[in-house]
Write an enzyme that holds these catalytic residues in place. Structure first.
Site, PDB file in Angstrom:
ATOM      1  N   ASN A 248       0.845  -1.179   0.000  1.00  0.00           N
ATOM      2  CA  ASN A 248       0.000   0.000   0.000  1.00  0.00           C
ATOM      3  C   ASN A 248       0.892   1.245   0.000  1.00  0.00           C
ATOM      4  O   ASN A 248       2.120   1.150  -0.051  1.00  0.00           O
ATOM      5  CB  ASN A 248      -0.968  -0.005   1.188  1.00  0.00           C
ATOM      6  N   ARG A 249       0.278   2.410   0.066  1.00  0.00           N
ATOM      7  CA  ARG A 249       1.032   3.663  -0.030  1.00  0.00           C
ATOM      8  C   ARG A 249       2.106   3.754   1.059  1.00  0.00           C
ATOM      9  O   ARG A 249       3.277   4.020   0.774  1.00  0.00           O
ATOM     10  CB  ARG A 249       0.079   4.855   0.076  1.00  0.00           C
TER      11      ARG A 249
ATOM     12  N   GLU B 165       3.453   1.421   2.951  1.00  0.00           N
ATOM     13  CA  GLU B 165       4.488   0.388   2.809  1.00  0.00           C
ATOM     14  C   GLU B 165       5.450   0.722   1.684  1.00  0.00           C
ATOM     15  O   GLU B 165       6.669   0.556   1.814  1.00  0.00           O
ATOM     16  CB  GLU B 165       3.826  -0.966   2.565  1.00  0.00           C
TER      17      GLU B 165
ATOM     18  N   ASP C  39      -6.058  -7.449   1.185  1.00  0.00           N
ATOM     19  CA  ASP C  39      -6.313  -8.844   0.856  1.00  0.00           C
ATOM     20  C   ASP C  39      -7.280  -8.965  -0.315  1.00  0.00           C
ATOM     21  O   ASP C  39      -7.150  -9.866  -1.149  1.00  0.00           O
ATOM     22  CB  ASP C  39      -6.887  -9.581   2.067  1.00  0.00           C
TER      23      ASP C  39
END
Length: 490
Positions: free
Chosen positions: A205-206, A208, A274
């Site tokens: 995601n952003r 991470e 997920d």
């Protein structure tokens, strides 16, 4: 891609065989109400109303794929405890084989317990052991993977950084899959992403991606730079970054594109990562392009984040959302299955559900006042509308004047109506059993004893309210006036 093409993709995917490797966990939800603060400490007191167990961790991906119709195999570890038994039982309910689920004695099954009140998370309690597995256990699991890998269409690695995906095991899994020409999609919570080098893609995601690339994703240029860095550093076929409200960034070869999301009301982002991983794996395993996969992942994630808690998304829900997004059907018109999901979410959010029903043929001021009154009784107004066939049985062969398609579109434009569902029975009783409204509204021309479903609604604490009627006007009166006025005209 045309709108019809995207719908065709999700409709025509068969049952691809997908292997999910990752950290199996149990997600426990404790739903209740907070009415006071504890006298023992400044914390809320949750009065428990119900509890729910679901697969968590990689199990969330497994649930998503099974719901979509994939043939899923799984690989992971559980403890020799009560919660491990619950995980196994949930897998078996989904028809997922447990041959690849290995029991580790003395190691607790990972459990996340979430307490939720009024659609808000109150606290989360984690019980887990994140230490690495012993080497002999890894060898057993790799032996299982060697046997099953040739039969799979695609591999998904769902790494929650709970001890299963060591550097050795991750590299062995990817090498084995790629040697059989299988795509490997990875989602990881680990800071050490180098162990997933050589995979098809990873899906950070952003936050991470910013941490992994040391790049602030505050511009298109920086997003492209970060995605390309991930692709090159990890030897990926393509790189994807989920950007919450901004959509998904895809870097493949020399191309870079950001696929925007369709605006939705966000209630809970739990499970969105997920869901994106599941849909992308499902579409790619079905033989379609990465671009198709990203577009459909965007649609499914939009559905997921509009709910409280984690729950799978069906193909039918994705198709309905595609049509809503592109105005192919009025977004207020729902199937019975969709209404069931909507009222479940509404109850979780403590929203007051109102239901009424009717034919609504040739709308007039009486209808408008009636619907305005109905909406004022709660938060959500669900309108049951008779199908054409049921109108004919009730009103005669010359009715309805307007077919249900036209009636549905006209009713969708009325601001007080939140959802519309058609029903074909002579009465809405079966529909009421699904909706279970807090308030049932009928016109004051009926007495309480004449209202269909009144006893049922009141049996669980619901209310029946009678709406005041506008005198001297009805659809039948309008039709009679038209006939009389134009009887002798050409």
């Amino acid at each position: 891609m045309t709108d019809g093409r995207l719908e065709e993709v999700i409709r025509t995917i068969g049952a691809p065989r997908i292997l999910v490797v990752g950290d199996l966990m149990l997600d426990r939800y404790v739903w209740g109400d907070v009415g006071r603060i504890s006298p023992e400490a400044p914390v809320p007191v949750l009065r428990v109303e119900r509890e729910e167990n679901k697969l968590g961790g990689s199990g969330s991906v497994i649930s998503n794929l099974a719901c979509l119709g994939s043939e899923v195999s799984c690989c992971g570890v559980i403890g020799d405890d009560y919660h491990g038994g619950l995980v196994t039982a949930e897998l078996e309910k989904l028809g997922v084989g447990t041959e690849g689920v290995f029991t580790v004695r003395g190691r607790p099954t990972g459990v996340k317990t979430r307490a939720i009140a009024c659609a808000q998370h109150v606290v989360r309690i984690d019980n887990e052991d994140t230490s690495a597995l012993a080497g002999d256990f890894e060898d057993q699991i790799i032996a299982f993977l060697s046997d099953i890998m040739p039969t799979q269409d695609l591999v998904i690695i769902s790494d929650y950084n709970k001890g299963l995906l060591s550097e050795h095991f991750a590299r062995q899994t990817i090498t084995l899959a790629r040697s059989h020409d299988k795509h490997v999609l990875v989602d990881t919570k680990s800071d050490d992403v180098t162990k997933f080098a050589g995979a098809t893609t990873i899906t950070p995601n952003r936050e991470e991606a910013e941490r992994l690339t040391q790049t602030k994703l505050d511009s298109r240029e920086n997003m492209q730079q970060a995605a390309r860095q991930l692709m090159i550093d990890l030897d990926l076929d393509f790189a994807t970054i989920t950007l919450d409200r901004d959509g998904v960034a895809l870097c493949s070869g020399e191309s870079f594109e950001i696929f925007p999301t369709h605006p939705v009301e966000v209630y809970d982002t739990t499970g969105a990562g997920d869901m994106a991983l599941s849909i992308m794996g499902f579409v790619i395993a079905g033989g379609y392009s990465v671009e198709d996969a990203v577009r459909l992942a965007n649609v499914a994630c939009g559905i997921e984040i509009s709910r409280v808690g984690v729950s799978p998304v069906t193909r039918e829900e994705i198709i309905a959302r595609i049509k809503e997004m592109h105005h192919l059907i009025p977004s207020k018109i729902k199937t019975l299955a969709e209404i069931a999901r909507i009222v479940e979410e509404a109850r979780r959010k403590r929203r007051r559900i109102v239901f009424t029903n009717g034919c609504f043929d040739l709308l007039h001021i009486g209808h408008i006042k009636y619907l305005q009154f109905s909406k004022a009784q709660g938060d959500i107004l669900i309108l049951g509308v008779n199908t054409d066939e049921s109108v004919r049985r009730l009103k005669g062969p010359s009715r309805p004047i307007l077919d249900q398609t036209h009636r549905g579109q006209i009713l969708s434009a009325i601001e007080w109506i939140d959802y519309i569902v058609f029903f074909g029975d002579d009465t809405p009783l079966e529909l009421l059993r699904v909706v279970r409204p807090d308030v049932l509204v009928k016109g004051a021309q009926y007495s309480r004893d004449q209202v269909v479903g009144a006893d049922f609604v009141e049996s669980y604490g619901g209310e029946v309210r009678l709406a005041p009627m506008v005198e001297g006007i009805s659809t039948t009166d309008i039709v009679d006036k038209i006939r009389e006025r134009y009887r002798n005209t050409d």
